[in-house]
Design an enzyme around this catalytic site. Structure first.
Site, PDB file in Angstrom:
ATOM      1  N   LYS A   1     -18.686   9.087 -26.074  1.00 43.40           N
ATOM      2  CA  LYS A   1     -19.618  10.257 -26.998  1.00 43.40           C
ATOM      3  C   LYS A   1     -18.032  10.905 -27.910  1.00 43.40           C
ATOM      4  O   LYS A   1     -16.722  10.805 -27.258  1.00 43.40           O
ATOM      5  CB  LYS A   1     -18.675  11.584 -25.693  1.00 43.40           C
ATOM      6  CG  LYS A   1     -19.320  12.626 -26.062  1.00 43.40           C
ATOM      7  CD  LYS A   1     -19.262  13.775 -24.495  1.00 43.40           C
ATOM      8  CE  LYS A   1     -19.147  15.249 -25.456  1.00 43.40           C
ATOM      9  NZ  LYS A   1     -19.376  15.703 -24.805  1.00 43.40           N
TER      10      LYS A   1
ATOM     11  N   ASN B   1     -20.797  20.813 -18.599  1.00 41.45           N
ATOM     12  CA  ASN B   1     -19.711  20.455 -17.352  1.00 41.45           C
ATOM     13  C   ASN B   1     -19.744  21.894 -16.748  1.00 41.45           C
ATOM     14  O   ASN B   1     -19.622  21.965 -15.765  1.00 41.45           O
ATOM     15  CB  ASN B   1     -18.798  19.647 -18.266  1.00 41.45           C
ATOM     16  CG  ASN B   1     -17.210  19.189 -17.139  1.00 41.45           C
ATOM     17  OD1 ASN B   1     -17.113  20.290 -15.903  1.00 41.45           O
ATOM     18  ND2 ASN B   1     -16.163  18.667 -17.831  1.00 41.45           N
ATOM     19  N   THR B   2     -19.011  22.862 -17.445  1.00 35.36           N
ATOM     20  CA  THR B   2     -18.315  24.170 -16.812  1.00 35.36           C
ATOM     21  C   THR B   2     -19.196  24.832 -16.002  1.00 35.36           C
ATOM     22  O   THR B   2     -19.311  25.166 -15.145  1.00 35.36           O
ATOM     23  CB  THR B   2     -18.161  25.061 -17.813  1.00 35.36           C
ATOM     24  OG1 THR B   2     -17.266  24.004 -18.745  1.00 35.36           O
ATOM     25  CG2 THR B   2     -17.511  25.684 -17.450  1.00 35.36           C
TER      26      THR B   2
ATOM     27  N   ALA C   1     -22.836  21.146 -24.194  1.00 36.08           N
ATOM     28  CA  ALA C   1     -22.520  22.345 -24.438  1.00 36.08           C
ATOM     29  C   ALA C   1     -23.820  23.440 -24.831  1.00 36.08           C
ATOM     30  O   ALA C   1     -24.086  23.780 -25.281  1.00 36.08           O
ATOM     31  CB  ALA C   1     -22.052  22.172 -26.119  1.00 36.08           C
ATOM     32  N   GLY C   2     -23.195  24.339 -24.090  1.00 36.52           N
ATOM     33  CA  GLY C   2     -23.423  25.659 -23.417  1.00 36.52           C
ATOM     34  C   GLY C   2     -24.529  26.163 -22.611  1.00 36.52           C
ATOM     35  O   GLY C   2     -24.719  27.435 -22.303  1.00 36.52           O
TER      36      GLY C   2
END
Lengths: 67, 264
Positions: free
Chosen positions: B100, B209-210, B187-188
């Site tokens: 990545k 991830n988060t 992301a997001g």
């Protein structure tokens, strides 16, 4: 003795020390690591033949959590 | 079988998860398991030395027989740093070539630096890497990255770690429409509905991830995301009904109704 920079810290090592000696001494020989000296990646198969030089900049990395 | 094909590899799961920000390596391992993810991202950092040399490593908690590692270039702000990081990753992971690429432009927003990303992508493809690339949701840049030979294009839905969801579905739709390689929202995503929306738009996969790691119960959220990605994919493939903006359409028969009762 010569001075090697390892992950930013200076370490005094004996003249003639190989990478294999170094990672064994650091207790990381069995760990999953990759290593470069002065920006050049050193394959594990060269660890026993590559001898450290005074002032070598050594970076040793591994995989950590990340996204 | 509805497989996700990335470069020379195929996967059943369309959820890719990161391994950062978890409370412990055990929790990371459980979350991966519960999510059903077959690809997990890892970062490359200096190894612990001295007293910490014997500390456990993340890789001891991942089922490496059933999981594809995706080393990233998180924290890199130049193409040179990113290329160096992935060459080390390839050495670290015994020649592993699926990576990545992300080249950041600004620590406040973690927006990608697309010009550096393009330079790095070109070099990495030449070096034989299979490059999955984090980028902005600019359809032109996405196409350029595909033309350079990247195996997956991964536009942001909103800022990394923001949990703001899919802020520009139209741009994502244009990218999906224009590209042949997999498009993966990276992301997001903040919660399950965001993942469903991404998949319903036609994204090939979602990377997060988060959203999992920072949930109150990461393991349960990992399961929720697995189900969300599957539900969104099924809905996309099933094809949604058309929207009728101004007219309702009864679901029950309009014939056979009883006449109004006649009161005496």
């Amino acid at each position: 003795m010569i001075a090697a920079h390892i992950n930013g810290d200076i370490k005094q090592v004996e003249i003639g020390t190989t990478i294999f000696n170094l990672v064994t001494d650091l207790d990381i020989a069995h760990k999953k690591i990759a290593l470069e000296i002065n920006g050049e990646i050193i394959p594990r198969s060269h660890f026993k033949s590559r001898i450290l030089q005074d002032g070598d900049q050594i970076e040793i990395v591994t995989a950590v959590g990340g996204g | 079988m509805d497989l996700l094909k990335i470069g020379t590899r195929s996967f059943e799961s369309r959820l890719i998860i990161g391994t950062g920000k978890y409370g412990s390596f055990e929790e990371t391992g459980h979350a991966i398991q519960e999510s059903g993810a077959e690809i997990v991202t890892v970062a490359i950092r200096r190894t612990n030395l001295g007293q910490n040399a014997s500390e456990a490593n993340l890789l001891d908690f991942i089922d490496l027989d059933h999981t594809t590692l995706l080393p990233n270039t998180a924290g890199c702000y130049t193409s040179d740093e990113a290329i160096r990081t992935l060459r080390l990753a390839r050495e670290l992971l015994d020649g592993h070539d699926l990576v990545k690429l992300e080249v950041l432009g600004d620590p406040q927003t973690l927006f990608p630096n697309v010009s550096e990303t393009l330079v790095a992508a070109e070099q990495l493809v030449k070096d034989g890497f299979q490059v999955m690339v984090y980028t902005s949701d600019d359809p032109i840049v996405a196409k350029q990255l595909e033309d350079l030979g990247c195996v997956a294009i991964m536009p942001l839905a909103s800022l990394i770690g923001s949990g703001m969801g899919i802020l520009n579905p139209w741009n994502l739709s244009i990218i999906i429409e224009n590209l042949k390689v997999p498009v993966i929202v990276d992301a997001g995503v903040g919660t399950a509905s965001d993942a469903v929306i991404a998949m319903e738009l036609g994204c090939d996969a979602v990377l997060m991830n988060t959203a999992i790691a920072a949930a109150q119960d990461p393991i349960m959220m990992a399961r929720a995301m697995k189900n969300a990605v599957q539900a969104g994919r099924d809905a996309f493939r099933a094809g949604r009904m058309p929207k009728n903006l101004y007219h309702a359409s009864p679901s029950s028969p309009t014939s056979g109704m009883m006449p109004p009762s006649s009161k005496k």
